[in-house]
Write a protein that holds these residues in place. Structure first.
Motif, PDB file in Angstrom:
ATOM      1  N   THR A 189       2.196  -8.878  -5.895  1.00 33.19           N
ATOM      2  CA  THR A 189       1.911  -7.548  -6.413  1.00 33.19           C
ATOM      3  C   THR A 189       3.114  -6.636  -6.105  1.00 33.19           C
ATOM      4  N   ILE A 190       3.650  -6.029  -7.174  1.00 32.70           N
ATOM      5  CA  ILE A 190       4.826  -5.157  -7.040  1.00 32.70           C
ATOM      6  C   ILE A 190       4.370  -3.706  -7.119  1.00 32.70           C
ATOM      7  N   LEU A 191       4.835  -2.931  -6.161  1.00 30.20           N
ATOM      8  CA  LEU A 191       4.520  -1.501  -6.129  1.00 30.20           C
ATOM      9  C   LEU A 191       5.694  -0.722  -6.733  1.00 30.20           C
ATOM     10  N   PHE A 192       5.361   0.034  -7.779  1.00 28.24           N
ATOM     11  CA  PHE A 192       6.364   0.915  -8.406  1.00 28.24           C
ATOM     12  C   PHE A 192       6.087   2.358  -7.977  1.00 28.24           C
ATOM     13  N   GLN A 193       7.124   3.000  -7.618  1.00 26.80           N
ATOM     14  CA  GLN A 193       7.008   4.417  -7.238  1.00 26.80           C
ATOM     15  C   GLN A 193       7.985   5.259  -8.072  1.00 26.80           C
ATOM     16  N   LEU A 194       7.475   6.355  -8.639  1.00 23.97           N
ATOM     17  CA  LEU A 194       8.308   7.312  -9.392  1.00 23.97           C
ATOM     18  C   LEU A 194       8.663   8.462  -8.452  1.00 23.97           C
ATOM     19  N   PHE A 195       9.945   8.734  -8.342  1.00 27.40           N
ATOM     20  CA  PHE A 195      10.364   9.769  -7.392  1.00 27.40           C
ATOM     21  C   PHE A 195      11.417  10.679  -8.037  1.00 27.40           C
ATOM     22  N   LYS A 196      11.669  11.784  -7.352  1.00 27.57           N
ATOM     23  CA  LYS A 196      12.684  12.749  -7.797  1.00 27.57           C
ATOM     24  C   LYS A 196      13.818  12.788  -6.787  1.00 27.57           C
ATOM     25  N   GLU A 197      15.013  12.813  -7.271  1.00 28.76           N
ATOM     26  CA  GLU A 197      16.231  12.861  -6.475  1.00 28.76           C
ATOM     27  C   GLU A 197      16.278  11.649  -5.528  1.00 28.76           C
ATOM     28  N   ASN A 198      16.514  11.873  -4.284  1.00 30.13           N
ATOM     29  CA  ASN A 198      16.742  10.783  -3.321  1.00 30.13           C
ATOM     30  C   ASN A 198      15.463  10.314  -2.642  1.00 30.13           C
ATOM     31  N   ARG A 199      14.459  10.030  -3.437  1.00 28.79           N
ATOM     32  CA  ARG A 199      13.155   9.548  -2.958  1.00 28.79           C
ATOM     33  C   ARG A 199      12.533  10.485  -1.924  1.00 28.79           C
ATOM     34  N   ASP A 200      12.965  11.782  -2.014  1.00 30.15           N
ATOM     35  CA  ASP A 200      12.393  12.756  -1.090  1.00 30.15           C
ATOM     36  C   ASP A 200      10.954  13.069  -1.455  1.00 30.15           C
ATOM     37  N   LYS A 201      10.676  13.013  -2.753  1.00 33.05           N
ATOM     38  CA  LYS A 201       9.328  13.379  -3.177  1.00 33.05           C
ATOM     39  C   LYS A 201       8.808  12.332  -4.171  1.00 33.05           C
TER      40      LYS A 201
ATOM     41  N   CYS B 181      13.001   5.224 -10.200  1.00 38.55           N
ATOM     42  CA  CYS B 181      11.875   4.319  -9.975  1.00 38.55           C
ATOM     43  C   CYS B 181      12.307   3.251  -8.973  1.00 38.55           C
ATOM     44  N   VAL B 182      11.465   3.010  -7.975  1.00 40.11           N
ATOM     45  CA  VAL B 182      11.746   1.985  -6.971  1.00 40.11           C
ATOM     46  C   VAL B 182      10.663   0.896  -7.090  1.00 40.11           C
ATOM     47  N   ALA B 183      11.082  -0.349  -6.987  1.00 39.54           N
ATOM     48  CA  ALA B 183      10.156  -1.502  -7.034  1.00 39.54           C
ATOM     49  C   ALA B 183      10.247  -2.259  -5.715  1.00 39.54           C
ATOM     50  N   LYS B 184       9.094  -2.596  -5.139  1.00 35.99           N
ATOM     51  CA  LYS B 184       9.072  -3.320  -3.871  1.00 35.99           C
ATOM     52  C   LYS B 184       7.762  -4.105  -3.765  1.00 35.99           C
ATOM     53  N   GLY B 185       7.756  -5.069  -2.914  1.00 38.24           N
ATOM     54  CA  GLY B 185       6.532  -5.848  -2.715  1.00 38.24           C
ATOM     55  C   GLY B 185       5.487  -5.013  -1.997  1.00 38.24           C
ATOM     56  N   GLN B 186       4.299  -5.024  -2.595  1.00 36.08           N
ATOM     57  CA  GLN B 186       3.275  -4.166  -2.006  1.00 36.08           C
ATOM     58  C   GLN B 186       2.747  -4.754  -0.703  1.00 36.08           C
ATOM     59  N   ASN B 187       2.564  -6.099  -0.634  1.00 34.87           N
ATOM     60  CA  ASN B 187       2.015  -6.734   0.567  1.00 34.87           C
ATOM     61  C   ASN B 187       2.995  -7.727   1.181  1.00 34.87           C
ATOM     62  N   ASN B 188       4.202  -7.729   0.730  1.00 41.96           N
ATOM     63  CA  ASN B 188       5.179  -8.695   1.216  1.00 41.96           C
ATOM     64  C   ASN B 188       6.433  -7.938   1.617  1.00 41.96           C
ATOM     65  N   SER B 189       6.606  -7.875   2.902  1.00 38.77           N
ATOM     66  CA  SER B 189       7.764  -7.142   3.415  1.00 38.77           C
ATOM     67  C   SER B 189       9.052  -7.919   3.284  1.00 38.77           C
TER      68      SER B 189
END
Length: 506
Positions: A47-59, A88-96
């Motif tokens: 499961t891949i977690l996508f996060q939408l952020f503004k600027e340098n992932r501050d928010k 947009c950042v993509a990372k493993g949701q349960n896999n570090s």
């Protein structure tokens, strides 16, 4: 749009490829915008977690969990803080053990429709004196990415050296009355092909021309035979009303008035022939007072004698072509001059003459010489406020023949020079005659005594010049012999004859 990388595993650690972010580059405020973030290759059973952020992932603006390669979708109600660089950042949701990856940035412009334009006069009052700086600001209740236009009396104001226009500000330095009028600002912005506009209400700005240094003068008003008043006029060449004029006698305030023009008149009691002080005008329509020069409150009645003289201009043929008559009274503060030709009043200007009055100094009558200008001239001077008593100059007759006639003194000089020349010639003739008579007398005496001349002449050889030379010489010798033999009684007759000869020679 973006370059993606496959999912790889390095020494037990999983690395995702770079995700790609899709979405609008421009969004309207309070609208709903959709953004998508995806990977080209997904790890299995992760499961891949996508996060939408503004600027340098501050928010973080939103999160989305994706399984088996499903594209992440983000829905946002747009507000001003969403404007900027999104990622947009993509990372493993349960896999570090999966190393996060980040997309390239995506810029979002948020457009807020312009609204509520209003002019704020930052420089202060809306009415002020020329030379100051006018600063206006176009304030908005809403709107961004706005462009502004400024209008004066409905006409566009273009930037210039004295007109600075930028960022909703209008700055006018060294203002003049030309900058007065109704100002309005127009604010606009647009979204896609839609244009939003907001017009401010008009603001009236009044730039007053500062009143100039006033001039002061007065005329005399005759109310009855023994009562006079000075009508004092204070007048400025420029100045925006209202203008306050004040009249002073030295430092004492005589009167003051505020008028909607650049001139005011004051009435002051007057006694003829008396010095009643010094008058001065003050004028102001701002915080600065302008003062006139000081003039004496004194009126001297016209008095004689009245003198008149003239000079003239000559043309190429040395004939008089133009005349200037001058008229001046011995005294008088406010004289009025009148010119007469053959007792007929000459008005200010006609075909052959022109009158120039030099204030209280004198009056000049300019004439062209011709048939219509011939006649008898004189001038009269009276008080400008009372014409019951007029003083007249002497009369002078002039016409073209009189003007071009030689003056008596010129004729006298020429005649005198001619007479002197005749006398000089006569004296020379007399001296010459006396000198000749003396020589002739000595010569006759010599002939009587010894006859040398006859002998001398007898010795001349004239045969080569004339065949009768001997006869002539003999005749002359005989004449001189007879003269030598003449008696003493005959000498007066001989002298008279000689005198006639001398006169003919002279």
């Amino acid at each position: 749009m973006f370059t993606s990388f496959p999912f790889v595993v390095v020494l037990g650690q999983s690395i995702l490829g770079r995700p790609q972010l899709f979405g609008p580059s421009e969004a309207l405020l309070k609208s709903v915008a959709q953004f998508q973030c995806e990977l080209n290759i997904y790890p299995e059973n992760e499961t891949i977690l996508f996060q939408l952020f503004k600027e340098n992932r501050d928010k973080i603006l939103g999160e989305y969990s994706s399984l088996d390669g499903k594209i992440a979708e983000f829905f946002m109600v747009i507000n001003p803080k969403h404007e900027g660089n999104l990622g947009c950042v993509a990372k493993g949701q349960n896999n570090s053990n999966i190393e996060p990856t980040v997309s390239d940035t995506h810029y979002l412009k948020v457009v807020e429709p312009v609204n509520g334009a209003k002019i704020v006069v930052s420089s202060g009052p809306v009415e002020f004196v020329e030379g100051k700086t006018l600063e206006l600001h176009c304030a908005l209740t809403a709107g961004n990415h706005v462009s502004y236009k400024w209008l004066l009396n409905g006409r566009l104001i273009s930037p210039s050296r004295l007109h600075y226009v930028a960022d909703g500000r209008l700055l006018i330095s060294r203002t003049t009355s030309k900058d007065s009028g109704s100002y309005m600002c127009v604010a606009t912005n647009h979204f896609n092909k839609t244009v939003f506009t907001s017009n401010s209400s008009e603001v009236v700005i009044t730039v007053k021309d500062m009143v100039s240094t006033p001039d002061i003068s007065f005329t005399v008003l005759k109310q009855d035979p023994h009562s006079y008043s000075a009508m004092v006029t204070c007048q400025s060449a420029k100045g925006t009303p209202s203008v306050t004029f004040s009249l002073y006698n030295w430092t004492e305030l005589v009167s003051s008035t505020t008028v909607e023009e650049t001139k005011a008149t004051f009435k002051v009691p007057l006694v003829l022939g008396q010095h009643l002080g010094w008058l001065q005008c003050h004028a102001n329509n701002s915080d600065r007072i302008e003062s006139s020069q000081m003039i004496p409150l004194e009126v001297v009645p016209v008095g004689g004698p009245v003198m008149m003289h003239y000079d003239y201009d000559v043309g190429e043929n040395h004939a008089v072509i133009g005349l200037r008559f001058y008229c001046k009274a011995a005294k008088g503060s406010l004289p009025r001059y009148q010119w007469f030709l053959n007792n007929t009043l000459l008005h200010h200007r006609e075909r052959f003459f022109y009158v120039v009055n030099q204030a209280s100094e004198q009056s000049i009558l300019l004439l062209s010489v011709g048939r219509s200008s011939a006649g008898t001239y004189h001038c009269e001077v009276s008080d400008s406020f009372d014409n019951t008593t007029a003083i007249r100059s002497k009369r002078l007759y002039l016409d073209k023949e009189v003007l071009n006639r030689l003056p008596v003194w010129v004729v006298a000089i020429v005649f005198g020079c001619f007479t002197a020349l005749i006398l000089l010639v006569s004296i020379c003739c007399c001296v010459g005659a006396m000198f000749r008579r003396r020589q002739y007398g000595e010569k006759s005496l010599s002939l009587e005594m010894d006859g040398r001349v006859a002998v001398y002449e007898g010795e001349l050889d004239l045969s080569e010049y004339h065949e009768d030379a001997d006869v002539v010489n003999t005749a002359r010798a005989g004449e001189f012999d007879q003269a030598s033999e003449a008696s003493v009684d005959e000498w007066p007759q001989i002298k008279a004859c000689l005198k006639e000869v001398e006169d003919l020679t002279c």
